[in-house]
Design a protein around this motif. Structure first.
Motif, PDB file in Angstrom:
ATOM      1  N   LYS A   2       0.900  -1.311  -0.006  1.00  0.00           N
ATOM      2  CA  LYS A   2      -0.039  -0.064  -0.075  1.00  0.00           C
ATOM      3  C   LYS A   2       0.974   1.319   0.037  1.00  0.00           C
ATOM      4  CE  LYS A   2      -4.043  -2.070   2.119  1.00  0.00           C
ATOM      5  NZ  LYS A   2      -4.583  -2.324   3.481  1.00  0.00           N
ATOM      6  N   ILE A   3       1.897   1.339   0.785  1.00  0.00           N
ATOM      7  CA  ILE A   3       2.613   2.693   0.862  1.00  0.00           C
ATOM      8  C   ILE A   3       4.023   1.986   1.134  1.00  0.00           C
ATOM      9  CG2 ILE A   3       3.238   4.383   2.608  1.00  0.00           C
ATOM     10  CD1 ILE A   3       0.635   4.277   3.810  1.00  0.00           C
ATOM     11  N   PHE A  28      -0.140   1.093  11.423  1.00  0.00           N
ATOM     12  CA  PHE A  28      -0.290   0.622   9.967  1.00  0.00           C
ATOM     13  C   PHE A  28       0.364  -0.872  10.070  1.00  0.00           C
ATOM     14  CE2 PHE A  28      -0.223   1.112   5.284  1.00  0.00           C
ATOM     15  CZ  PHE A  28      -1.532   1.154   5.225  1.00  0.00           C
ATOM     16  N   ASP A  32       1.758  -3.818   4.901  1.00  0.00           N
ATOM     17  CA  ASP A  32       1.356  -3.038   4.205  1.00  0.00           C
ATOM     18  C   ASP A  32       2.035  -1.742   3.752  1.00  0.00           C
ATOM     19  OD1 ASP A  32      -1.051  -4.429   3.893  1.00  0.00           O
ATOM     20  OD2 ASP A  32      -2.245  -3.359   5.486  1.00  0.00           O
ATOM     21  N   PHE A  33       3.313  -1.698   4.285  1.00  0.00           N
ATOM     22  CA  PHE A  33       4.189  -0.754   4.027  1.00  0.00           C
ATOM     23  C   PHE A  33       5.600  -1.202   3.908  1.00  0.00           C
ATOM     24  CE2 PHE A  33       4.558  -0.015   8.730  1.00  0.00           C
ATOM     25  CZ  PHE A  33       5.779   0.488   8.559  1.00  0.00           C
ATOM     26  N   TYR A  88       1.051   3.940  -3.108  1.00  0.00           N
ATOM     27  CA  TYR A  88       1.224   5.558  -2.529  1.00  0.00           C
ATOM     28  C   TYR A  88       2.594   5.635  -2.108  1.00  0.00           C
ATOM     29  CZ  TYR A  88      -3.857   5.790  -2.520  1.00  0.00           C
ATOM     30  OH  TYR A  88      -5.218   5.721  -2.837  1.00  0.00           O
ATOM     31  N   THR A  90       5.265   8.209   0.293  1.00  0.00           N
ATOM     32  CA  THR A  90       5.601   9.362   1.387  1.00  0.00           C
ATOM     33  C   THR A  90       6.867   9.412   1.604  1.00  0.00           C
ATOM     34  OG1 THR A  90       4.744  10.127   3.374  1.00  0.00           O
ATOM     35  CG2 THR A  90       5.351   7.730   3.465  1.00  0.00           C
ATOM     36  N   LEU A 103       0.853   6.875   9.335  1.00  0.00           N
ATOM     37  CA  LEU A 103       0.628   6.056   7.858  1.00  0.00           C
ATOM     38  C   LEU A 103      -0.755   5.717   7.933  1.00  0.00           C
ATOM     39  CD1 LEU A 103       3.951   3.932   7.197  1.00  0.00           C
ATOM     40  CD2 LEU A 103       3.344   6.151   6.364  1.00  0.00           C
ATOM     41  N   GLU A 104      -1.274   5.268   9.040  1.00  0.00           N
ATOM     42  CA  GLU A 104      -2.634   4.976   9.154  1.00  0.00           C
ATOM     43  C   GLU A 104      -3.727   5.921   8.499  1.00  0.00           C
ATOM     44  OE1 GLU A 104      -5.910   2.530  12.173  1.00  0.00           O
ATOM     45  OE2 GLU A 104      -3.879   3.174  12.797  1.00  0.00           O
ATOM     46  N   TYR A 107      -3.430   7.080   5.008  1.00  0.00           N
ATOM     47  CA  TYR A 107      -3.910   6.202   3.859  1.00  0.00           C
ATOM     48  C   TYR A 107      -5.424   6.280   4.041  1.00  0.00           C
ATOM     49  CZ  TYR A 107      -4.732   1.824   1.382  1.00  0.00           C
ATOM     50  OH  TYR A 107      -4.862   0.978   0.198  1.00  0.00           O
ATOM     51  N   LEU A 166       0.792  11.932   1.577  1.00  0.00           N
ATOM     52  CA  LEU A 166       0.715  10.797   0.894  1.00  0.00           C
ATOM     53  C   LEU A 166       0.295  11.030  -0.579  1.00  0.00           C
ATOM     54  CD1 LEU A 166       1.092   7.601   1.824  1.00  0.00           C
ATOM     55  CD2 LEU A 166      -1.286   7.576   1.806  1.00  0.00           C
TER      56      LEU A 166
END
Length: 272
Positions: A2-3, A28, A32-33, A88, A90, A103-104, A107, A166
């Motif tokens: 995701k990130i 997060f 996912d990152f 995404y 950042t 981050l949470e 997003y 983001l």
């Protein structure tokens, strides 16, 4: 993924561990990152120290380290962008850090056509308890009060640099930082993307980007008047070339030119 979190670093000191620790503490999901840490223009003992840090935490955070002998923050960020897997992006400077929900919340507020923006908190190195007056924090307060959701004059303050937000990778695609510039490259990169972003959203005040001002950083390093003026003229020229080759806002373009002219005016009246 995701990130992707992108961090360039050069001869880092203890603040890098504070930066990375703040990523370890994220609410997060670690699945996912990813963190892309690029050590640029130096190697040992920094590389070994970072590798030791990563090894101890490899079960709780995904950090990928790249080392390049080529110096420069723009080159480092470009290397990371070339290898990023996230939907995404950042950016985080190695002497700054973020709150656990950063981050949470970013997003949760993002979408394929929206850039999400956080709450900025500026402080002097060694004194994080005292919040400094900061133009981007003022912009946050104004935008929350007035429910801003587009790139108004106040929101533009966020777009002088790539941090504190983001960005959908679809906005960036193959666009990269201009390595010819040592100053002003952040503004140029964000202007280069400005034909893509139309909508903004804001996190709560709990998603904090802690912006550290310290002696010896790129921001605080003094430059000669000649250097400032010549760089400003080069930036204006680059903004103009970008503007005329794409679908860019004339208001955003003029705001960049006015900012550069203001910089030169300050030089002429002796304020720098």
């Amino acid at each position: 993924m995701k990130i992707s979190v992108i961090i360039p670093t050069y001869k880092p000191r203890a603040y890098l561990w504070e930066c990375l620790d703040s990523l370890v503490a994220q609410t997060f999901s670690k699945d996912d990152f990813e963190v892309l840490l690029v050590l640029n223009g130096c190697s040992e003992p920094y590389k070994s120290n970072i590798e030791a840090y990563i090894e101890k935490r490899k079960e709780i955070i995904n950090i990928r380290l790249t080392q390049t002998d080529t110096p420069g923050v723009s080159n480092a960020r470009n290397i990371a962008l070339d290898n990023a897997k996230g939907e995404y992006i950042t950016f985080l400077d190695d002497d700054d850090y973020i709150s656990p929900s950063y981050l949470e919340e970013l997003y949760a507020k993002a979408s394929p056509n929206t850039i999400s923006l956080c709450y900025p908190y500026a402080f002097n190195d060694g004194n994080p308890e005292v919040q400094l007056s900061y133009g981007i924090t003022d912009a946050y307060e104004y935008c929350i009060k007035n429910s801003c959701d587009s790139i108004s004059s106040r929101v533009r303050k966020y777009f002088s640099g790539p941090c504190m937000k983001l960005i959908p990778m679809s906005f960036i695609q193959e666009r990269r930082f201009d390595v010819r510039f040592k100053n002003g490259e952040d503004c140029i990169f964000m202007f280069l993307l400005s034909d893509k972003y139309k909508k903004m959203s804001f996190t709560s005040r709990n998603a904090i980007y802690y912006r550290r001002f310290r002696e010896g950083s790129a921001v605080t390093t003094k430059r000669s008047k000649k250097e400032v003026v010549l760089n400003s003229l080069k930036c204006m020229n680059e903004y103009t070339k970008i503007f005329f080759r794409g679908n860019y806002s004339v208001y955003f373009y003029l705001s960049r030119i006015i900012a550069e002219l203001g910089c030169q005016l300050q030089i002429l009246i002796g304020k720098q």
